[in-house]
Each structure stands twice: as C-alpha cells, then as structure tokens.
Design a protein around this motif. Sequence first.
Motif, PDB file in Angstrom:
ATOM      1  N   GLU A   1       0.822  -1.196   0.000  1.00  0.00           N
ATOM      2  CA  GLU A   1       0.000   0.000   0.000  1.00  0.00           C
ATOM      3  C   GLU A   1       0.860   1.252   0.000  1.00  0.00           C
ATOM      4  O   GLU A   1       0.572   2.236  -0.695  1.00  0.00           O
ATOM      5  N   TRP A   2       1.923   1.229   0.789  1.00  0.00           N
ATOM      6  CA  TRP A   2       2.855   2.360   0.857  1.00  0.00           C
ATOM      7  C   TRP A   2       3.506   2.585  -0.517  1.00  0.00           C
ATOM      8  O   TRP A   2       3.598   3.718  -0.990  1.00  0.00           O
ATOM      9  N   ILE A   3       3.947   1.496  -1.131  1.00  0.00           N
ATOM     10  CA  ILE A   3       4.551   1.592  -2.465  1.00  0.00           C
ATOM     11  C   ILE A   3       3.545   2.110  -3.485  1.00  0.00           C
ATOM     12  O   ILE A   3       3.885   2.897  -4.383  1.00  0.00           O
ATOM     13  N   ARG A   4       2.299   1.693  -3.368  1.00  0.00           N
ATOM     14  CA  ARG A   4       1.267   2.160  -4.295  1.00  0.00           C
ATOM     15  C   ARG A   4       1.079   3.675  -4.184  1.00  0.00           C
ATOM     16  O   ARG A   4       0.903   4.369  -5.188  1.00  0.00           O
ATOM     17  N   ARG A   5       1.132   4.185  -2.949  1.00  0.00           N
ATOM     18  CA  ARG A   5       0.964   5.626  -2.740  1.00  0.00           C
ATOM     19  C   ARG A   5       2.202   6.416  -3.136  1.00  0.00           C
ATOM     20  O   ARG A   5       2.111   7.588  -3.491  1.00  0.00           O
ATOM     21  N   GLN A   6       3.373   5.758  -3.067  1.00  0.00           N
ATOM     22  CA  GLN A   6       4.626   6.441  -3.381  1.00  0.00           C
ATOM     23  C   GLN A   6       5.434   5.582  -4.361  1.00  0.00           C
ATOM     24  O   GLN A   6       6.449   4.985  -3.989  1.00  0.00           O
ATOM     25  N   PRO A   7       4.997   5.519  -5.615  1.00  0.00           N
ATOM     26  CA  PRO A   7       5.658   4.636  -6.590  1.00  0.00           C
ATOM     27  C   PRO A   7       7.095   5.024  -6.898  1.00  0.00           C
ATOM     28  O   PRO A   7       7.835   4.206  -7.449  1.00  0.00           O
ATOM     29  N   GLU A   8       7.511   6.237  -6.582  1.00  0.00           N
ATOM     30  CA  GLU A   8       8.884   6.666  -6.863  1.00  0.00           C
ATOM     31  C   GLU A   8       9.826   6.451  -5.676  1.00  0.00           C
ATOM     32  O   GLU A   8      10.980   6.881  -5.712  1.00  0.00           O
ATOM     33  N   ALA A   9       9.355   5.768  -4.639  1.00  0.00           N
ATOM     34  CA  ALA A   9      10.228   5.452  -3.498  1.00  0.00           C
ATOM     35  C   ALA A   9      11.440   4.662  -3.985  1.00  0.00           C
ATOM     36  O   ALA A   9      11.314   3.752  -4.791  1.00  0.00           O
ATOM     37  N   GLY A  10      12.620   5.018  -3.508  1.00  0.00           N
ATOM     38  CA  GLY A  10      13.852   4.367  -3.939  1.00  0.00           C
ATOM     39  C   GLY A  10      14.489   5.018  -5.140  1.00  0.00           C
ATOM     40  O   GLY A  10      15.545   4.578  -5.602  1.00  0.00           O
ATOM     41  N   SER A  11      13.886   6.097  -5.647  1.00  0.00           N
ATOM     42  CA  SER A  11      14.412   6.788  -6.824  1.00  0.00           C
ATOM     43  C   SER A  11      15.411   7.875  -6.438  1.00  0.00           C
ATOM     44  O   SER A  11      15.615   8.174  -5.261  1.00  0.00           O
ATOM     45  N   ILE A  12      16.032   8.471  -7.460  1.00  0.00           N
ATOM     46  CA  ILE A  12      16.943   9.594  -7.285  1.00  0.00           C
ATOM     47  C   ILE A  12      16.250  10.851  -7.823  1.00  0.00           C
ATOM     48  O   ILE A  12      15.676  10.829  -8.914  1.00  0.00           O
ATOM     49  N   PHE A  13      16.324  11.937  -7.059  1.00  0.00           N
ATOM     50  CA  PHE A  13      15.641  13.176  -7.423  1.00  0.00           C
ATOM     51  C   PHE A  13      16.636  14.320  -7.612  1.00  0.00           C
ATOM     52  O   PHE A  13      17.701  14.331  -6.991  1.00  0.00           O
ATOM     53  N   LYS A  14      16.242  15.260  -8.460  1.00  0.00           N
ATOM     54  CA  LYS A  14      17.021  16.480  -8.678  1.00  0.00           C
ATOM     55  C   LYS A  14      16.160  17.679  -8.327  1.00  0.00           C
ATOM     56  O   LYS A  14      15.035  17.810  -8.816  1.00  0.00           O
ATOM     57  N   ILE A  15      16.693  18.577  -7.487  1.00  0.00           N
ATOM     58  CA  ILE A  15      15.984  19.800  -7.102  1.00  0.00           C
ATOM     59  C   ILE A  15      16.716  20.987  -7.707  1.00  0.00           C
ATOM     60  O   ILE A  15      17.927  21.144  -7.525  1.00  0.00           O
ATOM     61  N   THR A  16      15.987  21.815  -8.428  1.00  0.00           N
ATOM     62  CA  THR A  16      16.565  23.016  -9.039  1.00  0.00           C
ATOM     63  C   THR A  16      15.781  24.246  -8.583  1.00  0.00           C
ATOM     64  O   THR A  16      14.696  24.129  -8.009  1.00  0.00           O
ATOM     65  N   GLY A  17      16.352  25.415  -8.869  1.00  0.00           N
ATOM     66  CA  GLY A  17      15.687  26.662  -8.524  1.00  0.00           C
ATOM     67  C   GLY A  17      15.844  27.070  -7.077  1.00  0.00           C
ATOM     68  O   GLY A  17      15.095  27.909  -6.576  1.00  0.00           O
ATOM     69  N   LEU A  18      16.831  26.506  -6.377  1.00  0.00           N
ATOM     70  CA  LEU A  18      17.026  26.817  -4.965  1.00  0.00           C
ATOM     71  C   LEU A  18      17.666  28.184  -4.745  1.00  0.00           C
ATOM     72  O   LEU A  18      17.574  28.745  -3.653  1.00  0.00           O
ATOM     73  N   GLY A  19      18.351  28.708  -5.768  1.00  0.00           N
ATOM     74  CA  GLY A  19      18.986  30.011  -5.627  1.00  0.00           C
ATOM     75  C   GLY A  19      20.304  29.985  -4.887  1.00  0.00           C
ATOM     76  O   GLY A  19      20.856  31.033  -4.547  1.00  0.00           O
ATOM     77  N   VAL A  20      20.842  28.789  -4.629  1.00  0.00           N
ATOM     78  CA  VAL A  20      22.147  28.648  -3.972  1.00  0.00           C
ATOM     79  C   VAL A  20      22.954  27.594  -4.723  1.00  0.00           C
ATOM     80  O   VAL A  20      22.401  26.783  -5.472  1.00  0.00           O
ATOM     81  N   LYS A  21      24.253  27.583  -4.496  1.00  0.00           N
ATOM     82  CA  LYS A  21      25.140  26.619  -5.117  1.00  0.00           C
ATOM     83  C   LYS A  21      25.899  25.839  -4.049  1.00  0.00           C
ATOM     84  O   LYS A  21      26.089  26.327  -2.927  1.00  0.00           O
ATOM     85  N   GLY A  22      26.323  24.645  -4.433  1.00  0.00           N
ATOM     86  CA  GLY A  22      27.091  23.833  -3.527  1.00  0.00           C
ATOM     87  C   GLY A  22      28.594  23.994  -3.720  1.00  0.00           C
ATOM     88  O   GLY A  22      29.054  24.895  -4.433  1.00  0.00           O
ATOM     89  N   ILE A  23      29.337  23.127  -3.069  1.00  0.00           N
ATOM     90  CA  ILE A  23      30.801  23.139  -3.105  1.00  0.00           C
ATOM     91  C   ILE A  23      31.268  21.829  -3.716  1.00  0.00           C
ATOM     92  O   ILE A  23      30.762  20.765  -3.364  1.00  0.00           O
ATOM     93  N   PRO A  24      32.232  21.840  -4.654  1.00  0.00           N
ATOM     94  CA  PRO A  24      32.739  20.579  -5.201  1.00  0.00           C
ATOM     95  C   PRO A  24      33.256  19.668  -4.109  1.00  0.00           C
ATOM     96  O   PRO A  24      33.794  20.129  -3.084  1.00  0.00           O
ATOM     97  N   PRO A  25      33.081  18.342  -4.246  1.00  0.00           N
ATOM     98  CA  PRO A  25      33.566  17.419  -3.228  1.00  0.00           C
ATOM     99  C   PRO A  25      35.087  17.421  -3.131  1.00  0.00           C
ATOM    100  O   PRO A  25      35.784  17.731  -4.100  1.00  0.00           O
ATOM    101  N   TYR A  26      35.577  17.085  -1.955  1.00  0.00           N
ATOM    102  CA  TYR A  26      37.018  17.047  -1.718  1.00  0.00           C
ATOM    103  C   TYR A  26      37.551  15.644  -2.005  1.00  0.00           C
ATOM    104  O   TYR A  26      36.927  14.643  -1.654  1.00  0.00           O
ATOM    105  N   SER A  27      38.703  15.572  -2.637  1.00  0.00           N
ATOM    106  CA  SER A  27      39.332  14.284  -2.923  1.00  0.00           C
ATOM    107  C   SER A  27      40.171  13.840  -1.733  1.00  0.00           C
ATOM    108  O   SER A  27      40.764  14.669  -1.014  1.00  0.00           O
ATOM    109  N   TYR A  28      40.230  12.539  -1.518  1.00  0.00           N
ATOM    110  CA  TYR A  28      41.034  11.967  -0.443  1.00  0.00           C
ATOM    111  C   TYR A  28      42.514  12.181  -0.758  1.00  0.00           C
ATOM    112  O   TYR A  28      42.983  11.852  -1.850  1.00  0.00           O
ATOM    113  N   ALA A  29      43.271  12.693   0.207  1.00  0.00           N
ATOM    114  CA  ALA A  29      44.678  13.033  -0.014  1.00  0.00           C
ATOM    115  C   ALA A  29      45.579  11.809  -0.101  1.00  0.00           C
ATOM    116  O   ALA A  29      46.722  11.904  -0.565  1.00  0.00           O
ATOM    117  N   GLY A  30      45.083  10.658   0.345  1.00  0.00           N
ATOM    118  CA  GLY A  30      45.918   9.446   0.321  1.00  0.00           C
ATOM    119  C   GLY A  30      45.754   8.653  -0.934  1.00  0.00           C
ATOM    120  O   GLY A  30      46.328   7.577  -1.071  1.00  0.00           O
TER     121      GLY A  30
END
Length: 314
Positions: free
Chosen positions: A285-314
Amino acid sequence: MTDFCIVNNYVKPLLYPSLLSVAQNIHFLVWSPWNASCLFYFPAWDNEANAVPSLLLQLRYIHSGNKISRIKQIQEMACVKVECVVRDKYRIGEAPVWEEKHSSLLYVDITGQKVCRWNAVTKQVKEVHVGTMAMETRPAEVERHQGSVYSLQADHSVVKHFDQVDISNGLDWSPDHTVFYYIDSLSFAIDAFDYDLQSGKISNRRLVYRLEKEEAIPDGQCIDAEGKLWVACYNGGRVLRIDPETGKRIQAVKLPVDKTTSCCFGGKDYSELYVTSAADAMDEEWIRRQPEAGSIFKITGLGVKGIPPYSYAG
C-alpha cells in the motif's frame, strides 16, 4: 485586514503586484493577518513534467524581517522544482557524490550491495561495484551505542575520535574548513565540532539543530557555498536547509517520497541538489501511494550553489 484574497485557485495580491509572478500553479494558500505570514502553500502537481513546479509548503517558517523581505523570499523559493531522474527502486539509496569530470552522480544502494553511476548527459545508469555488508534487522534499527567515528589519514592510518554512536551520518565541513558537522541519526540532531585542518583533530562538540517530530530522522547532509546545511530527513520526506550559526531552519523542500536518505550538490555550476531515497520496509500500500520510493531526485531553482567534493589526499 489581509493582503491577499483567493480567486479561482490563485492568489491575488492586493498591495504587491509583483507577487503575481509567483501566483501561478498555486492550489490554495492561507494567509494570517495577525502575524503577516503565510501558513500553508500547496503547489499543483505538473503531471506532464512529473514535477512539482514550486515547493513553498510551509511559509510559517518565515517570521523574521519586514514584509518586503518576506515577499522576496517567497519569490525566490517559488521556482523550486523537484524532478525524478532515476526511477530504479533502490532499497536504500545513499551517499551521493557528484563527479564533475564525468558529469555523473555516484551513489550506493546499501542493502542492494552495489555502487552506481548515473550520467547526467546520457541519462544512463551503470553499476560500478558490488560488495557485502552486515545487515540491519530493519532500516534505522540497530543495537544502540555500538558505533564509533574514525578518520582515515593520508598515510592510511586510522584514528578513532569517539564512540557510543548509533548510526553515523551526514559528515561535512564549513567552507573555511574550521567546523566539522556531524549527524548521529538516532540522536535526532545535527552537531558541530571545531576542526583542525592540519591535524584532523575535532573538539568542542555542540548542538546545531534538533529536529522536530514531523521532520523525523536526520540522515545524510551537505553544505552550500553560503555555509548553510542541507539535511535529508528519513521518514520525513523532505530536505531541510539549516543555518548552523543561528540554529534555525531556513527552508524545507518536500519530496513525493517519505524515505529521503541523503543529498549533494551537482550539475555544471553545482546549483542542482540531488537527493537519494529508499524503498526498504515499505508494504504494498505504501509503495502504491509512493511509486517513486527508492528513486533519485534532482531539485533546481534553490537560488544557492554547492561546493565541489574534496578528494582523499591518500
């Protein structure tokens, strides 16, 4: 006296015509004349684009500042859009990291025991690696206080920082690398530590924000270029933006699934927020109500930017 009236499912500004630009796609809105703040805003679902054109669900968070500044915040947040970009039903999608070189999103399915790469250009998903792990009885159900926090140094040595942890989550650093932010999910809180970049030592643990009941369990988090935290809420179906300096919630973006697990910024200019989710422990029933559960989402229009990830120094 109110400043808005409801006419045929859209908001008609009586004093501020500039708000007409954000009145589109509104299902309905309730205005409070007593404290001059919106209580609820329900967006209409865009069935063709399968996306929410705007996600200003709870404007009651905006109580500070004058009326003009509140209107500016309404205008800025009304263009937020949530889009499902990967529809594979991952059991526990987690740990998203943006690969700028390949325009790709790396993430894992913990109980599915795989690492995946989604290419933003080709829209294809490839499995990178398969591993094994000990299994939880149920998601977020563990024997209490059995975990610890470690760091892997550049010389491959391992340092233990503290123990009595339930579920370590949400590791990130302030833009100036002086503060380390950390979530132990079952504490329902976000903590901060002083951080020494040269030695990697942490100290002076303190509370940044404690989640409210409806926000559920804090899971993964990331930080934007303004130094604000974005926290995915497991079983809360939302991502929160937190100001760690004031300990206040600034924004809440609702998603069409309950089990949001983690988030990271990506895209060409790091203006897109990617959110993973889970489908484990959901009945039919839960899956029926939320068929996109387990998916990946993209949010745009937030008006802010993130920071590139840091690489491991080792």
